[in-house]
Design a protein around this motif. Structure first.
Motif, PDB file in Angstrom:
ATOM      1  N   GLN A 108       1.063  -1.318  -0.131  1.00 35.50           N
ATOM      2  CA  GLN A 108       0.388  -0.078  -0.188  1.00 35.50           C
ATOM      3  C   GLN A 108       0.843   1.201   0.146  1.00 35.50           C
ATOM      4  O   GLN A 108       0.656   1.989  -1.004  1.00 35.50           O
ATOM      5  N   ALA A 109       2.220   1.418   0.784  1.00 39.92           N
ATOM      6  CA  ALA A 109       2.902   2.550   0.925  1.00 39.92           C
ATOM      7  C   ALA A 109       3.659   2.817  -0.276  1.00 39.92           C
ATOM      8  O   ALA A 109       4.236   3.549  -0.815  1.00 39.92           O
ATOM      9  N   ARG A 110       4.230   1.999  -0.692  1.00 41.61           N
ATOM     10  CA  ARG A 110       4.458   1.999  -2.863  1.00 41.61           C
ATOM     11  C   ARG A 110       3.620   2.324  -3.125  1.00 41.61           C
ATOM     12  O   ARG A 110       4.627   3.472  -4.103  1.00 41.61           O
ATOM     13  N   ILE A 111       2.566   1.347  -4.006  1.00 45.94           N
ATOM     14  CA  ILE A 111       1.554   1.970  -4.635  1.00 45.94           C
ATOM     15  C   ILE A 111       0.940   3.901  -4.137  1.00 45.94           C
ATOM     16  O   ILE A 111       1.066   4.580  -5.044  1.00 45.94           O
ATOM     17  N   THR A 112       0.759   3.595  -3.487  1.00 48.81           N
ATOM     18  CA  THR A 112       0.262   5.219  -2.262  1.00 48.81           C
ATOM     19  C   THR A 112       1.632   6.023  -2.697  1.00 48.81           C
ATOM     20  O   THR A 112       1.781   7.478  -3.315  1.00 48.81           O
ATOM     21  N   ARG A 113       3.124   5.901  -2.612  1.00 48.51           N
ATOM     22  CA  ARG A 113       4.325   6.651  -2.724  1.00 48.51           C
ATOM     23  C   ARG A 113       4.404   6.633  -4.255  1.00 48.51           C
ATOM     24  O   ARG A 113       4.977   7.971  -4.654  1.00 48.51           O
TER      25      ARG A 113
END
Length: 408
Positions: free
Chosen positions: A151-156
């Motif tokens: 999720q953090a990678r996609i948001t980033r």
């Protein structure tokens, strides 16, 4: 329609929905968020009443969610008015989601997901999410990382794209050719993880590999004149053709020399050879050369009948156009089959001396096999035990330990 039906529709239509929404709103992150909201609404609504046109329903709902989101942004009132007027005029949803239509929107989406401003792991996560339609949970399972990490990678990734002002458009032809390598490398990473899992208790993750194949087929349809796209697709098809014979019913690995080649997927081999023929019309690049090597294996009736001399030459050519220590290691394996283990051992020892694959279990694996063939059993056992300690995949590790035990 149940949840499985919703997921199936989303998997098929997600790339076109997100691409159309991005073109509609000019905001990649907003488009993806709105599409996900539409899927969440479908999970509630469709079990009660299935729509006649599921893809059109998702598109229309996502557009409404996108307009709602823009309306909530006080600084974008003028843009909302424009979009609202467009929506009132009728968006021709069915036309946008014609199942037989393949347009440049999906291709633009691929280039955005694999944009050079993103890190490699973000490119993979974003491509699987917005182009492949996989959930964060599916991506996390595939790469054995926590869901919050994905999720953090996609948001980033979405924030990075927004901050960089990446437009939703196809790059110019010259720039597209330059950036195509990034798209191909992302698909290669996805497929490689599926064909031999980096870690975990499964050798294969076929669902990941087949997703890479699906994306490669889409890319080949959108970029029919790019030989390396067809070369990559050929490599995928020819490699995946061996999947049915690579593991036993209990999931344990079956080595190439022990595989029942009658279980290889003949249709996949045909598709791979057809893609390779298209790639060969304008010269072969690194992926095309790897596909030729895969074709040599696919066409051989046995390990002994394989044209190892030709494979050695192909690895030499591959080493010239795309040099890497893994290519050298694979060349050593081919040399061992063509000319014997002594010559191959010299190649491996040179790799070790130059420390080009530090910490990899592949080098001691190959070295142990070569030493065993040379009759140097204690050294071979030590190398295979080292390889087992370094190997993060449990299935591969078990094979290495069994081999080491036979050398005691």
């Amino acid at each position: 329609m149940d949840a499985a039906g919703v997921e199936a529709v989303w998997r098929i239509e997600s790339a076109r929905i997100v691409a159309a929404l991005t073109r509609f709103t000019g905001d990649f992150g907003l488009a993806e968020d709105a599409a996900q909201e539409a899927v969440a609404e479908a999970l509630v609504a469709w079990p009660l009443a299935s729509p006649a046109n599921p893809a059109g329903w998702l598109m229309a709902t996502a557009r409404r969610r996108a307009v709602d989101a823009i309306r909530r942004r006080a600084t974008l009132q003028d843009r909302y008015a424009l979009l609202a007027a467009d929506l009132a005029a009728g968006p021709a949803v069915d036309e946008e989601l014609d199942p037989d239509r393949i347009d440049d929107d999906v291709l633009a989406l691929m280039f955005i997901s694999c944009h050079p401003v993103l890190s490699a792991e973000v490119r993979v996560a974003l491509t699987l999410r917005v182009v492949g339609g996989l959930s964060t949970e599916e991506i996390a399972r595939a790469f054995l990382v926590p869901v919050p990490t994905v999720q953090a990678r996609i948001t980033r990734g979405k924030k990075t794209i927004a901050a960089a002002g990446v437009p939703f458009e196809l790059p110019a032809a010259g720039e597209r050719r330059e950036r195509l390598g990034a798209v191909l490398s992302v698909l290669y990473v996805i497929f490689t993880e599926g064909s031999t899992a980096t870690s975990g208790d499964r050798l294969l993750r076929p669902e990941v590999a087949y997703e890479a194949i699906r994306l490669a087929r889409t890319l080949a349809a959108l970029q029919p004149d790019e030989p390396e796209v067809h070369g990559l697709l050929a490599l995928f098809e020819l490699t995946a053709a061996r999947f049915p014979a690579r593991t036993a019913p209990d999931g344990s690995p079956i080595l190439l020399e022990d595989q029942d080649r009658r279980r290889w997927d003949v249709a996949a081999i045909r598709r791979g050879l057809a893609a390779l023929a298209r790639a060969s019309t304008r010269g072969l690049g690194p992926y095309g050369l790897q596909a030729v090597i895969a074709a040599a294996h696919a066409s051989a009736p046995s390990v002994e009948a394989t044209d190892w001399d030709r494979i050695v030459v192909l690895y030499e050519a591959l080493g010239r156009v795309a040099p890497s220590p893994v290519v050298e290691l694979n060349r050593a394996v081919a040399v061992a089959m063509a000319s014997g283990p002594a010559q191959a051992l010299a190649i491996v020892d040179e790799l070790i001396a130059s420390d080009r694959l530090p910490g990899s279990h592949l080098v001691p694996t190959v070295r142990g096999e070569l030493l065993a063939r040379l009759g140097r059993r204690p050294e071979a056992r030590a190398e295979l035990e080292l390889a087992a300690r370094l190997c993060p995949n449990q299935r591969e590790r078990s094979v290495l330990l069994r081999k080491a035990a036979t050398l005691s």
